[in-house]
Motif scaffolding. Structure first.
Motif, PDB file in Angstrom:
ATOM      1  N   SER A  11       7.949   8.037  -1.949  1.00  0.00           N
ATOM      2  CA  SER A  11       7.727   7.879  -3.388  1.00  0.00           C
ATOM      3  C   SER A  11       9.038   7.587  -4.109  1.00  0.00           C
ATOM      4  CB  SER A  11       7.049   9.119  -3.977  1.00  0.00           C
ATOM      5  OG  SER A  11       7.914  10.225  -3.973  1.00  0.00           O
ATOM      6  N   GLU A  31       3.497  -0.504  -7.552  1.00  0.00           N
ATOM      7  CA  GLU A  31       2.888   0.548  -8.360  1.00  0.00           C
ATOM      8  C   GLU A  31       1.557   0.997  -7.771  1.00  0.00           C
ATOM      9  OE1 GLU A  31       2.834  -1.372 -12.156  1.00  0.00           O
ATOM     10  OE2 GLU A  31       4.827  -0.613 -12.696  1.00  0.00           O
ATOM     11  N   ASP A  32       0.778   0.037  -7.275  1.00  0.00           N
ATOM     12  CA  ASP A  32      -0.484   0.384  -6.615  1.00  0.00           C
ATOM     13  C   ASP A  32      -0.245   1.211  -5.352  1.00  0.00           C
ATOM     14  OD1 ASP A  32      -1.913  -0.952  -8.553  1.00  0.00           O
ATOM     15  OD2 ASP A  32      -2.270  -2.745  -7.327  1.00  0.00           O
ATOM     16  N   THR A  35       0.651   4.702  -6.451  1.00  0.00           N
ATOM     17  CA  THR A  35      -0.551   5.400  -6.901  1.00  0.00           C
ATOM     18  C   THR A  35      -1.378   5.868  -5.716  1.00  0.00           C
ATOM     19  OG1 THR A  35      -0.596   4.089  -8.932  1.00  0.00           O
ATOM     20  CG2 THR A  35      -2.648   5.184  -8.291  1.00  0.00           C
ATOM     21  N   ASN A  36      -1.559   4.996  -4.725  1.00  0.00           N
ATOM     22  CA  ASN A  36      -2.316   5.377  -3.533  1.00  0.00           C
ATOM     23  C   ASN A  36      -1.650   6.529  -2.800  1.00  0.00           C
ATOM     24  OD1 ASN A  36      -4.333   3.497  -3.903  1.00  0.00           O
ATOM     25  ND2 ASN A  36      -3.278   1.915  -2.743  1.00  0.00           N
ATOM     26  N   TYR A  38       0.184   8.906  -4.157  1.00  0.00           N
ATOM     27  CA  TYR A  38      -0.074  10.123  -4.944  1.00  0.00           C
ATOM     28  C   TYR A  38      -1.505  10.615  -4.743  1.00  0.00           C
ATOM     29  CZ  TYR A  38       4.326   9.616  -7.532  1.00  0.00           C
ATOM     30  OH  TYR A  38       5.638   9.533  -7.891  1.00  0.00           O
ATOM     31  N   VAL A  39      -2.454   9.703  -4.696  1.00  0.00           N
ATOM     32  CA  VAL A  39      -3.854  10.086  -4.510  1.00  0.00           C
ATOM     33  C   VAL A  39      -4.053  10.715  -3.132  1.00  0.00           C
ATOM     34  CG1 VAL A  39      -6.201   9.187  -4.250  1.00  0.00           C
ATOM     35  CG2 VAL A  39      -4.787   8.447  -6.169  1.00  0.00           C
TER      36      VAL A  39
END
Length: 59
Positions: A11, A31-32, A35-36, A38-39
């Motif tokens: 990250s 950014e995608d 985000t993935n 983090y999810v």
């Protein structure tokens, strides 16, 4: 380290690269990916056996 990369390290790399990237499409892709990451990390924590005491609300 034995070649493994931690989610925290990844990250940090993604965030640094996003800041340095000027190409819009590449930035959106990074950014995608962030985000993935983090999810996935949140889902892993959500289903773990150990409780997350930091999330406990004091009344």
């Amino acid at each position: 380290m034995n070649g493994m990369i931690t989610s925290y390290t990844r990250s940090q790399e993604l965030r640094r690269t996003i800041r340095e990237t000027t190409d819009r499409d590449k930035r959106r892709q990074l950014e995608d990916e962030l985000t993935n990451l983090y999810v996935r990390q949140a889902e892993y924590s959500k289903f773990s056996e150990t409780p997350d005491y930091a999330q406990r609300v004091e009344h």
